[in-house]
Design a protein around this motif. Structure first.
Motif, PDB file in Angstrom:
ATOM      1  N   PHE A 173       1.020  -1.205   0.048  1.00 38.53           N
ATOM      2  CA  PHE A 173      -0.062   0.076  -0.176  1.00 38.53           C
ATOM      3  C   PHE A 173       0.807   1.133   0.149  1.00 38.53           C
ATOM      4  O   PHE A 173       0.560   2.303  -0.761  1.00 38.53           O
ATOM      5  N   ARG A 174       1.769   1.344   0.971  1.00 33.31           N
ATOM      6  CA  ARG A 174       2.830   2.429   0.988  1.00 33.31           C
ATOM      7  C   ARG A 174       3.716   2.533  -0.545  1.00 33.31           C
ATOM      8  O   ARG A 174       3.837   3.753  -0.760  1.00 33.31           O
ATOM      9  N   ALA A 175       4.088   1.560  -1.114  1.00 28.70           N
ATOM     10  CA  ALA A 175       4.746   1.530  -2.331  1.00 28.70           C
ATOM     11  C   ALA A 175       3.977   1.888  -3.474  1.00 28.70           C
ATOM     12  O   ALA A 175       4.476   2.688  -4.357  1.00 28.70           O
ATOM     13  N   VAL A 176       2.900   1.265  -3.575  1.00 29.80           N
ATOM     14  CA  VAL A 176       1.978   1.823  -5.056  1.00 29.80           C
ATOM     15  C   VAL A 176       0.643   2.321  -4.690  1.00 29.80           C
ATOM     16  O   VAL A 176       0.035   2.423  -5.665  1.00 29.80           O
ATOM     17  N   GLY A 177       0.214   2.199  -3.576  1.00 33.07           N
ATOM     18  CA  GLY A 177      -1.249   2.444  -3.217  1.00 33.07           C
ATOM     19  C   GLY A 177      -2.022   1.387  -3.081  1.00 33.07           C
ATOM     20  O   GLY A 177      -1.516   0.192  -3.341  1.00 33.07           O
ATOM     21  N   PRO A 178      -3.321   1.484  -3.027  1.00 30.58           N
ATOM     22  CA  PRO A 178      -4.250   0.367  -2.750  1.00 30.58           C
ATOM     23  C   PRO A 178      -4.442  -0.208  -4.169  1.00 30.58           C
ATOM     24  O   PRO A 178      -4.817   0.411  -5.184  1.00 30.58           O
ATOM     25  N   ASP A 179      -4.139  -1.591  -4.251  1.00 27.41           N
ATOM     26  CA  ASP A 179      -4.018  -2.407  -5.338  1.00 27.41           C
ATOM     27  C   ASP A 179      -5.344  -2.758  -5.705  1.00 27.41           C
ATOM     28  O   ASP A 179      -5.551  -3.247  -6.846  1.00 27.41           O
ATOM     29  N   ARG A 180      -6.389  -2.439  -4.906  1.00 30.42           N
ATOM     30  CA  ARG A 180      -7.875  -2.773  -5.291  1.00 30.42           C
ATOM     31  C   ARG A 180      -8.186  -4.193  -5.286  1.00 30.42           C
ATOM     32  O   ARG A 180      -9.213  -4.608  -5.504  1.00 30.42           O
ATOM     33  N   ASP A 181      -7.354  -4.818  -4.850  1.00 27.90           N
ATOM     34  CA  ASP A 181      -7.468  -6.483  -4.630  1.00 27.90           C
ATOM     35  C   ASP A 181      -8.033  -6.405  -3.262  1.00 27.90           C
ATOM     36  O   ASP A 181      -7.116  -6.848  -2.237  1.00 27.90           O
ATOM     37  N   GLY A 182      -9.346  -6.096  -2.840  1.00 25.88           N
ATOM     38  CA  GLY A 182      -9.704  -6.232  -1.678  1.00 25.88           C
ATOM     39  C   GLY A 182      -9.987  -4.990  -1.008  1.00 25.88           C
ATOM     40  O   GLY A 182     -10.542  -4.993  -0.016  1.00 25.88           O
ATOM     41  N   TRP A 183      -9.160  -3.983  -1.370  1.00 23.36           N
ATOM     42  CA  TRP A 183      -9.273  -2.803  -0.702  1.00 23.36           C
ATOM     43  C   TRP A 183     -10.424  -1.984  -0.906  1.00 23.36           C
ATOM     44  O   TRP A 183     -11.010  -2.040  -2.106  1.00 23.36           O
ATOM     45  N   GLU A 184     -11.189  -1.410   0.062  1.00 24.93           N
ATOM     46  CA  GLU A 184     -12.405  -0.606  -0.017  1.00 24.93           C
ATOM     47  C   GLU A 184     -12.249   0.877   0.275  1.00 24.93           C
ATOM     48  O   GLU A 184     -11.540   1.079   1.690  1.00 24.93           O
ATOM     49  N   ARG A 185     -12.669   1.804  -0.286  1.00 26.36           N
ATOM     50  CA  ARG A 185     -12.425   3.095   0.209  1.00 26.36           C
ATOM     51  C   ARG A 185     -13.625   3.440   1.369  1.00 26.36           C
ATOM     52  O   ARG A 185     -14.607   2.985   1.313  1.00 26.36           O
ATOM     53  N   VAL A 186     -13.007   4.170   2.308  1.00 22.17           N
ATOM     54  CA  VAL A 186     -13.853   4.446   3.676  1.00 22.17           C
ATOM     55  C   VAL A 186     -14.347   5.807   3.507  1.00 22.17           C
ATOM     56  O   VAL A 186     -13.586   6.724   3.526  1.00 22.17           O
ATOM     57  N   GLY A 187     -15.430   6.044   3.253  1.00 19.26           N
ATOM     58  CA  GLY A 187     -16.093   7.476   2.986  1.00 19.26           C
ATOM     59  C   GLY A 187     -15.300   8.169   1.783  1.00 19.26           C
ATOM     60  O   GLY A 187     -14.777   7.847   1.110  1.00 19.26           O
ATOM     61  N   ALA A 188     -15.433   9.643   2.070  1.00 21.67           N
ATOM     62  CA  ALA A 188     -14.783  10.545   0.910  1.00 21.67           C
ATOM     63  C   ALA A 188     -13.418  10.796   1.310  1.00 21.67           C
ATOM     64  O   ALA A 188     -12.551  11.214   0.632  1.00 21.67           O
ATOM     65  N   ARG A 189     -12.882  10.095   2.556  1.00 24.72           N
ATOM     66  CA  ARG A 189     -11.333  10.689   2.839  1.00 24.72           C
ATOM     67  C   ARG A 189     -10.469   9.641   2.332  1.00 24.72           C
ATOM     68  O   ARG A 189     -10.984   8.719   1.489  1.00 24.72           O
ATOM     69  N   ARG A 190      -9.150   9.757   2.246  1.00 22.75           N
ATOM     70  CA  ARG A 190      -8.084   8.948   1.865  1.00 22.75           C
ATOM     71  C   ARG A 190      -7.860   7.748   2.544  1.00 22.75           C
ATOM     72  O   ARG A 190      -6.761   7.428   2.915  1.00 22.75           O
ATOM     73  N   ARG A 191      -9.035   7.068   3.138  1.00 25.55           N
ATOM     74  CA  ARG A 191      -8.763   5.852   4.009  1.00 25.55           C
ATOM     75  C   ARG A 191      -9.347   4.660   3.652  1.00 25.55           C
ATOM     76  O   ARG A 191     -10.301   4.832   2.661  1.00 25.55           O
ATOM     77  N   TRP A 192      -8.565   3.621   3.498  1.00 23.07           N
ATOM     78  CA  TRP A 192      -8.943   2.487   2.831  1.00 23.07           C
ATOM     79  C   TRP A 192      -9.226   1.201   3.644  1.00 23.07           C
ATOM     80  O   TRP A 192      -8.229   1.429   4.771  1.00 23.07           O
ATOM     81  N   ARG A 193      -9.812   0.410   3.503  1.00 26.98           N
ATOM     82  CA  ARG A 193      -9.776  -0.856   4.474  1.00 26.98           C
ATOM     83  C   ARG A 193      -9.828  -2.100   3.519  1.00 26.98           C
ATOM     84  O   ARG A 193     -10.181  -2.199   2.655  1.00 26.98           O
ATOM     85  N   LEU A 194      -9.147  -3.119   4.242  1.00 26.54           N
ATOM     86  CA  LEU A 194      -8.960  -4.470   3.760  1.00 26.54           C
ATOM     87  C   LEU A 194      -9.336  -5.295   4.861  1.00 26.54           C
ATOM     88  O   LEU A 194      -8.870  -5.269   5.996  1.00 26.54           O
TER      89      LEU A 194
END
Length: 94
Positions: free
Chosen positions: A67-88
């Motif tokens: 996540f730190r290297a390339v950002g959320p890879d969308r492989d299971g990551w979900e955006r939490v609200g409108a903030r730049r917070r992600w959940r896995l």
């Protein structure tokens, strides 16, 4: 790797550990990783056995490093609200 070194590796990436309270997840082999640009929280079930907790922390460390290297890879990551917070959700195989 010991559980203490797994925790140290996770903390080195800006991560903190929490134990789920209240509405606990039913399966102690499941953890929730929440990450943002500078911080991350791994929430573990209070009944997670030592080996399971260590495996969940190791998996979270790898996913947080990615996540730190390339950002959320969308492989299971979900955006939490409108903030730049992600959940896995991390699940250990049975």
């Amino acid at each position: 790797m010991t559980q203490h070194s797994a925790i140290a590796d996770f903390a080195a990436l800006g991560g903190t550990l929490e134990i789920a309270v209240g509405a606990q997840r039913a399966d102690p082999r499941v953890a929730l990783l929440t990450a943002e640009a500078k911080g991350a929280i791994l929430t573990l079930h209070p009944d997670a056995m030592s080996r399971d907790a260590e495996a969940l922390i190791d998996a979270a460390t790898f996913r947080l490093l990615w996540f730190r290297a390339v950002g959320p890879d969308r492989d299971g990551w979900e955006r939490v609200g409108a903030r730049r917070r992600w959940r896995l959700t991390i699940r250990l195989p049975r």
